[in-house]
Enzyme design. Structure first.
Site, PDB file in Angstrom:
ATOM      1  N   ARG A 189       0.824  -1.212   0.000  1.00 50.33           N
ATOM      2  CA  ARG A 189       0.000   0.000   0.000  1.00 50.33           C
ATOM      3  C   ARG A 189       0.858   1.263   0.000  1.00 50.33           C
ATOM      4  O   ARG A 189       0.497   2.269  -0.620  1.00 50.33           O
ATOM      5  CB  ARG A 189      -0.921  -0.013   1.219  1.00 50.33           C
ATOM      6  CG  ARG A 189      -1.900   1.143   1.217  1.00 50.33           C
ATOM      7  CD  ARG A 189      -2.988   0.931   2.247  1.00 50.33           C
ATOM      8  NE  ARG A 189      -4.015   1.936   2.132  1.00 50.33           N
ATOM      9  CZ  ARG A 189      -4.329   2.789   3.117  1.00 50.33           C
ATOM     10  NH1 ARG A 189      -3.669   2.755   4.265  1.00 50.33           N
ATOM     11  NH2 ARG A 189      -5.288   3.670   2.944  1.00 50.33           N
ATOM     12  N   HIS A 223      -6.438  -5.787  -2.286  1.00 49.53           N
ATOM     13  CA  HIS A 223      -7.190  -5.953  -1.042  1.00 49.53           C
ATOM     14  C   HIS A 223      -7.424  -7.426  -0.715  1.00 49.53           C
ATOM     15  O   HIS A 223      -8.186  -7.737   0.189  1.00 49.53           O
ATOM     16  CB  HIS A 223      -8.505  -5.169  -1.101  1.00 49.53           C
ATOM     17  CG  HIS A 223      -8.303  -3.675  -1.024  1.00 49.53           C
ATOM     18  ND1 HIS A 223      -9.324  -2.764  -1.109  1.00 49.53           N
ATOM     19  CD2 HIS A 223      -7.173  -2.939  -0.867  1.00 49.53           C
ATOM     20  CE1 HIS A 223      -8.840  -1.528  -1.012  1.00 49.53           C
ATOM     21  NE2 HIS A 223      -7.539  -1.601  -0.872  1.00 49.53           N
ATOM     22  N   ASN A 257      -3.853   8.863   4.419  1.00 43.24           N
ATOM     23  CA  ASN A 257      -2.637   8.288   4.995  1.00 43.24           C
ATOM     24  C   ASN A 257      -2.579   8.355   6.509  1.00 43.24           C
ATOM     25  O   ASN A 257      -1.968   7.498   7.152  1.00 43.24           O
ATOM     26  CB  ASN A 257      -1.406   9.026   4.433  1.00 43.24           C
ATOM     27  CG  ASN A 257      -1.219   8.790   2.938  1.00 43.24           C
ATOM     28  OD1 ASN A 257      -1.677   7.774   2.416  1.00 43.24           O
ATOM     29  ND2 ASN A 257      -0.556   9.712   2.273  1.00 43.24           N
ATOM     30  N   HIS A 274       0.441   4.360  -2.558  1.00 47.92           N
ATOM     31  CA  HIS A 274       0.204   5.759  -2.172  1.00 47.92           C
ATOM     32  C   HIS A 274       1.328   6.679  -2.602  1.00 47.92           C
ATOM     33  O   HIS A 274       1.146   7.888  -2.701  1.00 47.92           O
ATOM     34  CB  HIS A 274      -0.043   5.861  -0.662  1.00 47.92           C
ATOM     35  CG  HIS A 274      -1.431   5.447  -0.280  1.00 47.92           C
ATOM     36  ND1 HIS A 274      -2.084   5.912   0.826  1.00 47.92           N
ATOM     37  CD2 HIS A 274      -2.306   4.621  -0.903  1.00 47.92           C
ATOM     38  CE1 HIS A 274      -3.303   5.382   0.885  1.00 47.92           C
ATOM     39  NE2 HIS A 274      -3.450   4.591  -0.148  1.00 47.92           N
TER      40      HIS A 274
HETATM   41  C1  HEM Z   1      -9.549   1.156  -5.721  1.00 42.93           C
HETATM   42  C2  HEM Z   1      -9.398   2.142  -4.884  1.00 42.93           C
HETATM   43  C3  HEM Z   1      -8.863   1.932  -3.492  1.00 42.93           C
HETATM   44  C4  HEM Z   1      -9.426   2.402  -2.352  1.00 42.93           C
HETATM   45  C5  HEM Z   1     -10.679   3.256  -2.239  1.00 42.93           C
HETATM   46  C6  HEM Z   1      -8.613   1.927  -1.255  1.00 42.93           C
HETATM   47  C7  HEM Z   1      -8.849   2.209   0.069  1.00 42.93           C
HETATM   48  C8  HEM Z   1      -8.237   1.574   1.122  1.00 42.93           C
HETATM   49  C9  HEM Z   1      -8.590   1.771   2.506  1.00 42.93           C
HETATM   50  C10 HEM Z   1      -9.635   2.741   3.027  1.00 42.93           C
HETATM   51  C11 HEM Z   1      -7.816   0.928   3.239  1.00 42.93           C
HETATM   52  C12 HEM Z   1      -7.823   0.773   4.752  1.00 42.93           C
HETATM   53  C13 HEM Z   1      -6.958   1.883   5.338  1.00 42.93           C
HETATM   54  C14 HEM Z   1      -7.099   2.022   6.832  1.00 42.93           C
HETATM   55  O1  HEM Z   1      -7.993   1.480   7.445  1.00 42.93           O
HETATM   56  O2  HEM Z   1      -6.275   2.726   7.414  1.00 42.93           O
HETATM   57  C15 HEM Z   1      -6.972   0.210   2.324  1.00 42.93           C
HETATM   58  C16 HEM Z   1      -6.051  -0.754   2.682  1.00 42.93           C
HETATM   59  C17 HEM Z   1      -5.180  -1.352   1.788  1.00 42.93           C
HETATM   60  N1  HEM Z   1      -5.037  -1.037   0.443  1.00 42.93           N
HETATM   61 FE1  HEM Z   1      -6.320   0.031  -0.655  1.00 42.93          FE
HETATM   62  N2  HEM Z   1      -7.575   1.185  -1.755  1.00 42.93           N
HETATM   63  C18 HEM Z   1      -7.675   1.177  -3.112  1.00 42.93           C
HETATM   64  C19 HEM Z   1      -6.793   0.594  -3.992  1.00 42.93           C
HETATM   65  C20 HEM Z   1      -5.627  -0.061  -3.614  1.00 42.93           C
HETATM   66  C21 HEM Z   1      -4.558  -0.424  -4.499  1.00 42.93           C
HETATM   67  C22 HEM Z   1      -4.507  -0.115  -5.993  1.00 42.93           C
HETATM   68  C23 HEM Z   1      -3.614  -1.060  -3.741  1.00 42.93           C
HETATM   69  C24 HEM Z   1      -2.291  -1.618  -4.152  1.00 42.93           C
HETATM   70  C25 HEM Z   1      -1.948  -1.961  -5.379  1.00 42.93           C
HETATM   71  C26 HEM Z   1      -4.132  -1.116  -2.395  1.00 42.93           C
HETATM   72  C27 HEM Z   1      -3.531  -1.747  -1.354  1.00 42.93           C
HETATM   73  C28 HEM Z   1      -4.047  -1.807  -0.062  1.00 42.93           C
HETATM   74  C29 HEM Z   1      -3.554  -2.714   0.952  1.00 42.93           C
HETATM   75  C30 HEM Z   1      -2.512  -3.796   0.752  1.00 42.93           C
HETATM   76  C31 HEM Z   1      -4.254  -2.411   2.133  1.00 42.93           C
HETATM   77  C32 HEM Z   1      -4.052  -3.036   3.522  1.00 42.93           C
HETATM   78  C33 HEM Z   1      -2.913  -2.299   4.200  1.00 42.93           C
HETATM   79  C34 HEM Z   1      -2.538  -2.800   5.580  1.00 42.93           C
HETATM   80  O3  HEM Z   1      -3.073  -3.787   6.069  1.00 42.93           O
HETATM   81  O4  HEM Z   1      -1.672  -2.143   6.189  1.00 42.93           O
HETATM   82  N3  HEM Z   1      -5.329  -0.470  -2.348  1.00 42.93           N
HETATM   83  N4  HEM Z   1      -7.240   0.627   1.035  1.00 42.93           N
END
Ligand code: HEM
Ligand code: NAG
Ligand code: NAG
Length: 319
Positions: free
Chosen positions: A66, A195, A96, A70
């Site tokens: 992630r 995800h 972030n 970002h």
């Molecule tokens: C499609 C639009 C996307 C939205 C709206 C989105 C939104 C989010 C949100 C809200 C979270 C949780 C953050 C938190 O609770 O602090 C999250 C977690 C995550 N996102 Fe996304 N995301 C998107 C696309 C992506 C993409 C393109 C990637 C990587 C290629 C990605 C990788 C991740 C990962 C791996 C997590 C878990 C992180 C952790 O456990 O520390 N996301 N995302």
């Protein structure tokens, strides 16, 4: 992500376009063997550190993936910079704050690389390699990386706020957020498959639990137990049922209306992306192939190359 003025954007676009015409890519001067002479062991240093971090805490693989996402939307390590007198760092931007993690792992890698080859390997390249190694460590596909990204000398919290997609977006909002970065709808769906690993805080999906009716009843009950209508903002829930395995479970979960974020379930809600979700749910190899090629494209978005930017000594600060 740091790009600020329209004139620098224009120069970058012109520059990238010229190289794109020459080489048929949009990744500037990035090459596979960029550090072959200057830091030949840099890949094994990164892979070893990522494997060790992921084996102590599997979620770290998700967090590192992630972090690279970002940063990209302009892969220049701007996401790593702390706020200074001259700019507000991206760490405090809404998507972030209290959310992105993994800085310690990047700092550890940077310290080791500075010892081996001082001032050579950029923080942006470390992020790109660490993201790939994280996916592999959790059972996902690898891809071929190119290097030569340089680090920004500034950060832009406003760009981070406006460019990074929010979990409240609709399908059309998601499509335009990615298309602003030159990523098409299929690439957006494949990349959302990230995800399949990691966790989200209650605050990012509470309104889905309250308002969405396209949510699996037993899933909603179980998820509400950990995400009450008030309080518990930072309680974590897994983004799919197998959050430490990079597989295609995210997509089968979407088909049973078990998407955690509103934005996740938008990909399978009677719209134009349903068919691709079904494809990925029934064919993991196709998902892996498309995810890997979309990651290559995302990793190479608008890098600083040549004499632009710098190679930071400490990823959190400009030199
Ligand atoms: C499609 C639009 C996307 C939205 C709206 C989105 C939104 C989010 C949100 C809200 C979270 C949780 C953050 C938190 O609770 O602090 C999250 C977690 C995550 N996102 Fe996304 N995301 C998107 C696309 C992506 C993409 C393109 C990637 C990587 C290629 C990605 C990788 C991740 C990962 C791996 C997590 C878990 C992180 C952790 O456990 O520390 N996301 N995302
Ligand atoms: C802020 O920018 C000025 C002018 O570019 C520079 O001299 C100064 O070192 C910068 N301050 C910090 C804290 O980075
Ligand atoms: C809810 O989830 C269960 C378990 O995965 C599944 O069997 C069921 O079909 C889902 N319901 C809907 C409406 O998709």
């Amino acid at each position: 992500m740091a790009s600020s003025t329209s004139s620098s954007l224009f120069k970058l676009a012109t520059f990238t376009l010229c190289l794109g015409i020459l080489f048929g890519t949009s990744s500037g001067q990035l090459t596979a063997n960029f550090y072959a002479r200057t830091c030949p062991n840099f890949r094994s240093v990164i892979t070893r550190a990522v494997n060790s971090a992921v084996s102590s805490e599997a979620r770290m693989g998700a967090s590192l993936l992630r972090l690279h996402f970002h940063d990209c939307f302009g892969c220049d390590a701007s996401v790593l910079l702390d706020t200074t007198a001259n700019f507000t760092g991206e760490k405090g931007a809404f998507p972030n704050a209290g959310s992105i993690r993994g800085f310690n792992v990047i700092d550890t890698i940077k310290t080791q690389l500075e010892r081996q080859c001082a001032g050579v390997v950029s923080c942006a390249d470390i992020l790109a390699a660490a993201a790939r190694d994280s996916v592999v460590a959790l059972g996902g596909p690898g891809w071929n990386l190119v290097f030569g990204r340089r680090d920004s000398t500034t950060a832009n919290a406003n760009t981070a706020n406006s460019n990074l997609p929010a979990p409240t977006l609709s399908l059309s909002g998601l499509i335009s957020s990615f298309s602003n970065q030159n990523l098409n709808t299929n690439e957006m769906v494949a990349l959302s498959g990230a995800h399949t690993i990691g966790q989200a805080r209650c605050t990012t999906f509470r309104s889905r639990l309250a308002n969405d009716n396209n949510i699996n009843a037993s899933f909603a009950t179980a998820t509400r137990a950990n995400c009450p209508t008030s309080g518990g903002d930072n309680n974590l829930s897994p983004l799919d049922a197998t959050p430490t395995r990079f597989d295609n479970r995210y997509f089968t979960d979407l088909i049973s209306q078990r998407g955690l974020l509103h934005s996740d379930q938008e990909l399978f809600n009677g719209g134009s992306t349903d068919a691709l979700v079904r494809t990925y749910a029934s064919n993991q190899a196709t998902f892996f192939r498309d995810f890997a090629s979309a990651m290559v494209k995302m990793s190479n978005l608008n890098p600083l190359t040549g004499s632009n930017g710098q190679i930071r000594t400490n990823c959190a600060r400009t030199n």
